[in-house]
Scaffold this motif. Structure first.
Motif, PDB file in Angstrom:
ATOM      1  N   ASN A 214       0.822  -1.208   0.000  1.00 11.70           N
ATOM      2  CA  ASN A 214       0.000   0.000   0.000  1.00 11.70           C
ATOM      3  C   ASN A 214       0.862   1.268   0.000  1.00 11.70           C
ATOM      4  O   ASN A 214       0.769   2.110   0.895  1.00 11.70           O
ATOM      5  N   LEU A 215       1.730   1.371  -0.991  1.00 14.08           N
ATOM      6  CA  LEU A 215       2.557   2.570  -1.130  1.00 14.08           C
ATOM      7  C   LEU A 215       3.113   2.639  -2.537  1.00 14.08           C
ATOM      8  O   LEU A 215       3.107   1.639  -3.266  1.00 14.08           O
ATOM      9  N   ASP A 216       3.563   3.812  -2.918  1.00 11.03           N
ATOM     10  CA  ASP A 216       4.304   3.990  -4.159  1.00 11.03           C
ATOM     11  C   ASP A 216       5.776   4.159  -3.828  1.00 11.03           C
ATOM     12  O   ASP A 216       6.137   4.915  -2.908  1.00 11.03           O
ATOM     13  N   ALA A 217       6.627   3.472  -4.562  1.00 15.27           N
ATOM     14  CA  ALA A 217       8.067   3.659  -4.402  1.00 15.27           C
ATOM     15  C   ALA A 217       8.421   5.118  -4.702  1.00 15.27           C
ATOM     16  O   ALA A 217       7.733   5.790  -5.478  1.00 15.27           O
ATOM     17  N   THR A 218       9.487   5.603  -4.101  1.00 14.25           N
ATOM     18  CA  THR A 218       9.913   6.985  -4.340  1.00 14.25           C
ATOM     19  C   THR A 218      10.118   7.261  -5.824  1.00 14.25           C
ATOM     20  O   THR A 218       9.730   8.317  -6.331  1.00 14.25           O
ATOM     21  N   VAL A 219      10.710   6.308  -6.545  1.00 18.68           N
ATOM     22  CA  VAL A 219      10.927   6.488  -7.986  1.00 18.68           C
ATOM     23  C   VAL A 219       9.599   6.679  -8.711  1.00 18.68           C
ATOM     24  O   VAL A 219       9.474   7.536  -9.596  1.00 18.68           O
ATOM     25  N   VAL A 220       8.591   5.898  -8.346  1.00 21.92           N
ATOM     26  CA  VAL A 220       7.269   6.020  -8.965  1.00 21.92           C
ATOM     27  C   VAL A 220       6.658   7.381  -8.626  1.00 21.92           C
ATOM     28  O   VAL A 220       6.074   8.046  -9.488  1.00 21.92           O
ATOM     29  N   GLU A 221       6.797   7.809  -7.390  1.00 23.83           N
ATOM     30  CA  GLU A 221       6.280   9.114  -6.977  1.00 23.83           C
ATOM     31  C   GLU A 221       6.942  10.240  -7.765  1.00 23.83           C
ATOM     32  O   GLU A 221       6.276  11.178  -8.225  1.00 23.83           O
ATOM     33  N   ARG A 222       8.255  10.144  -7.935  1.00 23.09           N
ATOM     34  CA  ARG A 222       8.976  11.226  -8.607  1.00 23.09           C
ATOM     35  C   ARG A 222       8.636  11.298 -10.092  1.00 23.09           C
ATOM     36  O   ARG A 222       8.549  12.389 -10.662  1.00 23.09           O
TER      37      ARG A 222
END
Length: 558
Positions: A214-222
């Protein structure tokens, strides 16, 4: 991680392995047991010394049991952090604006299928000038993924609903004059060890094939912040080794009877086949370099500690790295510019500058090459010699260099130990028997063997790693970039241990029609220089513009 060598590495007494502890926890540890066990670690103590050790070892075993009661998910890192920075190393202090040359006069091709192999700047100009919408472009690549993905076995999940939502938002923003930059509205895919909220993150492995994080990886967020559109989760070899996953074997689009190598198998195959403009891969020991070679893509393996691994599956905390796989070095630079930098979650990431722009004159870079590796006989030596000659003809002086003479290959036990730690629960629960690969060099057996590596031997290996880091620093003084054959295992292993960045790029073909690549290596945090030299080479040649035949939808595996 690309598999290199054999991982049958031993070193601790049998009673400490997870498979045996539950059965032997109440059994007495005797000098006789230790007498046999010490043969595994290659040491010889006398009976009195062994008898004296039994008390401490009994207490250690109790501690193991207590520690195992603590829930430790894969995202919990050890309270130890690898530092690749040698004594005497200095960061680039200046910070310049990132810049790539805007592609002017780009028009929609008469044959829309040609869009499949457009670069990021070309697609960006079409989007910026509103010749095509992000929604149209997203549907175009989704259609290609649906058509060719099953043949290549390169997709674990299409994120179609999310992709269309992000694409429509990008169109609205661009129409309103809120253009975010060159990645705004560009579709892409991620290796399926990066968490994406609302979709499975399978790690390519049977025990985790229904896992949702239940989260987005930092790379996906960026990338979302940059306006990019996530359209697919892409295959990886099971738990980041090779190209075999729970759904099959990912194929190279140049010859679908051959695997795409790994472990960033789907990322390289999808980009090479024109199913995506770019994708995110990871490397621990060859997992960007190897599939880029098998698929003829350009890949950037950044310096260790450049890109946050928050939300990414951990295999080796001190060696895992995240980077882009794309059509060209410049495409890799564009993606890297969006994803690098600190996030306060992965504490190994440093705030170092990335000064990729037109101020870099690649002809003024000091360039070395591993002359002994290029002098060896190997099947595609002529392609590599032609690459070196093209650079010389362009005015680049190539200086012969050598790597440190230290046992880097022996330090690959690092991955075995750290991987066994990351997947300790998998081993102790017995769920490793669900994995597809069960041969002696597959993860289940590597993880079991790693239980026999003593903490002393692991830490001794890291001390040798310190020597390699320092000697590498000395060897590269006066060098901005150096060139290595992609096959050169010594360079691949050593620089994954030291954390140095590289760009792998196509430079020809084998006699069987499969692509070949060459590797440009950089100083720590020197991605800008490496990418600039790689761009120069790609401007001189057209290997990055060669694409596999795409009669894949009717192809049959033999």
């Amino acid at each position: 991680m690309g598999k290199i060598g054999t991982y049958a590495i031993l070193g601790i007494t049998a009673f400490t392995t997870g498979a045996f502890v539950s059965k032997l926890a109440d059994d007495k540890i005797t000098a006789g047991i230790l007498r046999n066990a010490q043969q595994v670690i290659g040491l010889q103590f006398n009976d009195a010394q062994l008898d004296s050790a039994t008390t401490n070892l009994t207490e250690f075993r109790k501690s193991y049991q207590s520690i195992r009661q603590q829930p430790l998910t894969n995202d919990v890192a050890p309270a130890l952090q690898f530092n690749p920075i040698p004594v005497g190393f200095r960061f680039e202090e200046k910070r310049e604006k990132f810049e790539v040359e805007r592609k002017k006069g780009i028009k929609l091709p008469q044959n829309r299928d040609d869009l499949a192999f457009y670069t990021v700047p070309q697609l960006a100009e079409l989007l910026r000038t509103k010749q095509i919408s992000s929604e149209e472009l997203t549907k175009f690549f989704l259609a290609r993924l649906k058509q060719h993905g099953p043949t290549l076995q390169c997709v674990t999940s299409l994120t179609e609903e999310l992709a269309l939502e992000q694409a429509r938002r990008a169109d609205q923003e661009i129409k309103a004059g809120k253009y975010k930059g060159i990645l705004h509205g560009i579709p892409y895919g991620v290796k399926d060890l990066l968490a994406t909220k609302g979709y499975k993150t399978t790690w390519g492995s049977v025990p985790y094939k229904d896992q949702q994080l239940n989260l987005d990886a930092t790379v996906v967020e960026r990338l979302e912040q940059a306006g990019a559109v996530l359209v697919a989760k892409l295959t990886l070899g099971e738990l980041a080794m090779g190209d075999v996953w729970y759904g099959g074997k990912t194929r190279s689009p140049w010859d679908i009877t051959k695997g795409s190598s790994g472990s960033s198998a789907g990322s390289a195959a999808a980009v090479a086949a024109g199913l995506l403009p770019f994708a995110i891969g990871t490397e621990t020991l060859g997992s960007i370099v190897s599939p880029s070679t098998a698929c003829g893509t350009t890949g950037l393996r950044p310096t260790y500690g450049r890109v946050s691994r928050h939300g990414a599956m951990a295999l080796s905390w001190s060696m895992d790295k995240i980077g882009p796989i794309a059509r060209s070095a410049e495409d890799c630079a564009i993606v890297f510019n969006a994803i690098h930098g600190t996030d306060g979650k992965d504490l190994t990431v440093v705030d170092a500058s990335f000064n990729y722009n037109k101020n870099i004159n690649p002809k003024k870079l000091r360039v070395g090459y591993l002359h002994k590796d290029f002098d060896r006989d190997y099947p595609f030596k002529d392609n590599d010699k032609a690459t070196l000659e093209a650079l010389r003809q362009a005015g680049i002086e190539l200086v012969p260099i050598e790597l440190p003479n230290l046992p880097a290959r022996d330090l690959t036990l690092t991955i075995s130990v750290e991987g066994a730690t990351a997947f300790d629960e998998l081993t102790r629960s017995g769920r490793d028997s669900l994995m597809v690969q069960q041969h002696k060099n597959a993860w289940p057996n590597i993880f079991r063997a790693a239980r026999f590596v003593t903490a002393v031997e692991y830490l001794q290996a890291q001390r040798v790693r310190t020597l390699i880091i320092q000697q590498m620093h000395e060897k590269l003084k006066g060098i901005d970039v150096y060139i290595s054959p992609s096959f050169a295992g010594s360079n691949l292993v050593m620089t994954n241990l030291t954390g140095h960045p590289c760009v792998v790029l196509p430079n020809g073909f084998q006699k069987n029609g499969m692509p070949t690549t060459i590797t440009f290596m950089g100083q720590l945090y020197g991605e800008a220089n490496v990418l600039a030299l790689a761009k120069l080479y790609q401007d001189l040649t057209n290997f990055d513009e060669q694409h596999p035949p795409m009669a894949l939808s009717n192809a049959k595996l033999k």
